[in-house]
Design a protein around this motif. Structure first.
Motif, mmCIF file in Angstrom:
data_model
loop_
_atom_site.group_PDB
_atom_site.id
_atom_site.type_symbol
_atom_site.label_atom_id
_atom_site.label_comp_id
_atom_site.label_asym_id
_atom_site.label_seq_id
_atom_site.Cartn_x
_atom_site.Cartn_y
_atom_site.Cartn_z
ATOM 1 N N ALA A 80 1.246 -39.363 96.613
ATOM 2 C CA ALA A 80 1.038 -40.272 97.308
ATOM 3 C C ALA A 80 1.860 -41.177 97.801
ATOM 4 O O ALA A 80 3.200 -41.520 96.792
ATOM 5 C CB ALA A 80 0.064 -40.947 96.436
ATOM 6 N N ASP A 81 2.176 -42.793 97.987
ATOM 7 C CA ASP A 81 3.018 -43.543 98.937
ATOM 8 C C ASP A 81 2.242 -44.619 98.163
ATOM 9 O O ASP A 81 3.337 -45.946 97.928
ATOM 10 C CB ASP A 81 3.092 -44.054 99.977
ATOM 11 C CG ASP A 81 3.670 -42.598 100.736
ATOM 12 O OD1 ASP A 81 5.194 -42.484 100.417
ATOM 13 O OD2 ASP A 81 2.706 -41.726 101.685
ATOM 14 N N GLY A 102 -6.813 -39.198 99.537
ATOM 15 C CA GLY A 102 -5.628 -40.820 99.678
ATOM 16 C C GLY A 102 -6.441 -40.459 101.645
ATOM 17 O O GLY A 102 -6.723 -39.405 101.618
ATOM 18 N N ALA A 103 -5.169 -41.329 101.856
ATOM 19 C CA ALA A 103 -5.630 -41.098 103.516
ATOM 20 C C ALA A 103 -4.462 -41.923 103.779
ATOM 21 O O ALA A 103 -3.466 -42.704 103.346
ATOM 22 C CB ALA A 103 -6.772 -41.854 103.998
ATOM 23 N N ASP A 152 -7.607 -42.344 109.143
ATOM 24 C CA ASP A 152 -8.511 -40.854 109.501
ATOM 25 C C ASP A 152 -8.029 -39.938 108.919
ATOM 26 O O ASP A 152 -9.123 -39.042 109.572
ATOM 27 C CB ASP A 152 -7.946 -40.941 110.892
ATOM 28 C CG ASP A 152 -7.107 -40.720 111.688
ATOM 29 O OD1 ASP A 152 -6.196 -40.921 111.248
ATOM 30 O OD2 ASP A 152 -6.753 -41.355 112.511
ATOM 31 N N GLU A 153 -6.957 -39.433 107.996
ATOM 32 C CA GLU A 153 -7.212 -37.882 107.583
ATOM 33 C C GLU A 153 -6.611 -38.353 105.909
ATOM 34 O O GLU A 153 -6.510 -38.783 105.697
ATOM 35 C CB GLU A 153 -5.589 -37.550 108.072
ATOM 36 C CG GLU A 153 -4.947 -36.085 107.756
ATOM 37 C CD GLU A 153 -4.324 -35.720 108.458
ATOM 38 O OE1 GLU A 153 -2.873 -34.776 107.693
ATOM 39 O OE2 GLU A 153 -3.641 -35.093 109.920
ATOM 40 N N PHE A 154 -7.683 -37.215 105.804
ATOM 41 C CA PHE A 154 -7.332 -37.704 104.416
ATOM 42 C C PHE A 154 -7.039 -36.417 103.638
ATOM 43 O O PHE A 154 -7.042 -35.591 104.608
ATOM 44 C CB PHE A 154 -9.216 -37.722 104.068
ATOM 45 C CG PHE A 154 -10.157 -38.588 104.232
ATOM 46 C CD1 PHE A 154 -9.754 -39.922 103.426
ATOM 47 C CD2 PHE A 154 -10.686 -38.763 105.445
ATOM 48 C CE1 PHE A 154 -11.050 -40.993 103.602
ATOM 49 C CE2 PHE A 154 -11.744 -40.023 105.323
ATOM 50 C CZ PHE A 154 -11.699 -40.560 104.901
ATOM 51 N N VAL A 155 -6.648 -36.641 102.341
ATOM 52 C CA VAL A 155 -5.462 -35.712 101.865
ATOM 53 C C VAL A 155 -6.029 -36.085 100.373
ATOM 54 O O VAL A 155 -6.062 -36.648 99.222
ATOM 55 C CB VAL A 155 -4.285 -36.334 101.995
ATOM 56 C CG1 VAL A 155 -3.665 -35.411 101.188
ATOM 57 C CG2 VAL A 155 -3.502 -36.268 103.695
ATOM 58 N N ASP A 173 2.175 -38.166 109.377
ATOM 59 C CA ASP A 173 3.803 -38.699 109.088
ATOM 60 C C ASP A 173 3.273 -39.602 108.262
ATOM 61 O O ASP A 173 4.113 -40.753 108.009
ATOM 62 C CB ASP A 173 4.289 -38.303 109.580
ATOM 63 C CG ASP A 173 3.747 -39.163 111.075
ATOM 64 O OD1 ASP A 173 2.990 -39.144 110.904
ATOM 65 O OD2 ASP A 173 5.251 -39.434 111.740
ATOM 66 N N GLY A 174 1.461 -40.013 108.143
ATOM 67 C CA GLY A 174 1.598 -41.279 107.816
ATOM 68 C C GLY A 174 1.653 -41.589 106.288
ATOM 69 O O GLY A 174 1.559 -40.766 105.770
#
Length: 322
Positions: A263-264, A198-199, A223-226, A204-205
């Motif tokens: 995830a959201d 995910g990204a 810009d931050e992958f999870v 905190d997004g």
């Protein structure tokens, strides 16, 4: 988790195709039935004009039209344009003319192809006649094309005992070269390694799965992958009971939105290894992956999700993700 931003995005040809099926109604049904018999008919409007192809409703009064009028298979070119490089699916596989043709007995023109040896052989006012396919089925393509000359073709009598044409199937196809975005490419490459990526924008997004180019609410880049686990919660679902063309799974089966832990945004996938009527909101599930040697660049690396046996998630934990 960081991704190499210099890695080129993935790109591949994509072909989309489906058959558009429609009921033609009584008036167009007569038109297509006539074509199957190698005949052409129009309809008379309130102003006396014969419309070909037939219009279902009068262009002057908007009333329903019903008076069928036979017209000739010979006509006159009113205007035309040359097609030097035919496209796939067009009437001819060699250069030809598109033309507006007013058939004898008609008052409006019909758009169709005219076969000619070159643009110099076609002209406004040229007389043309319909050339029929060998096995008409009840479609405008029963006219293969129009040929130069005003002598109609000899055609056999229409077949007897066939039902009228009531349905029309029109294949539709488009082919494109699809280039994935940078986040989408990272997501697909991770799937090929058995990872769910995910990204989010900043630490905190919201975590979007699959990743997209930017956060749709703020416009900030993701810009931050999870890396996410392959376990989650069923939020909403549907039981598919009705078969349809191209269906690969025998009904009944369950298509569910699964909110992966962390995830959201839920992802749509299959839920199996459980009777369809036992699936419920809040049920905890885990991915069942295909054998590793079958993994590719797609979410179908996961064959389906199955229940974990854990207690159902509390509604408050996923109510904002429905």
């Amino acid at each position: 988790m960081q991704i190499d931003p210099h890695e080129p995005p993935l790109s591949a040809p994509l072909k989309l195709a489906f058959d558009y099926t429609r009921s033609v109604g009584p008036l167009l049904g007569e038109f297509f039935t006539a074509l199957r018999g190698r005949r052409i008919v129009g309809v008379r409007g309130s102003d006396g004009r014969v419309l070909v192809p037939p219009a279902e409703y009068d262009p002057v009064t908007w009333e329903q039209l019903t008076e069928i009028v036979p017209v000739a298979s010979v006509g006159t070119v009113l205007s035309w344009t040359w097609q030097p490089e035919p496209l796939e699916g067009q009437p001819l596989d060699r250069p030809f003319a598109w033309a507006l043709i007013k058939l004898d007995g008609a008052d409006t023109p019909l758009l169709h192809a005219v076969a000619a040896d070159g643009p110099e052989a076609v002209s406004t006012g040229a007389r043309v006649h319909a050339h029929w396919v060998d096995e008409p089925v009840g479609a405008i393509t029963d006219i293969a094309y129009f040929a130069l000359g005003d002598q109609p073709e000899d055609v056999p009598p229409p077949p007897e005992g066939l039902d009228p044409v009531t349905m029309l199937v029109s294949p539709s196809t488009i082919e494109i070269q699809h280039t994935a975005s940078q986040p989408e490419s990272a997501f697909l490459r991770a799937l090929e390694q058995g990872k769910l990526l995910g990204a989010r924008s900043g630490a905190d997004g919201k975590v979007y799965f699959p990743p997209r180019e930017a956060n749709p609410t703020t416009g900030r880049p993701l810009d931050e992958f999870v890396e996410l686990p392959d376990k989650g919660t069923v939020t909403t679902f549907a039981i598919i009971n009705i078969p349809f063309a191209g269906q690969r799974i025998k009904p009944p089966y369950v298509a569910a939105y699964v909110l992966l832990d962390g995830a959201d945004i839920p992802v749509l996938h299959l839920v199996s290894d459980i009777e369809a009527d036992k699936v419920r909101m809040g049920m905890r599930v885990q991915a069942v992956w295909k054998p590793e040697d079958q993994w590719g660049l797609g979410i179908d690396n996961i064959e389906y999700f199955k229940p974990t046996g854990e207690p159902d998630a509390d509604y408050d934990t996923y109510k904002h993700h429905l």
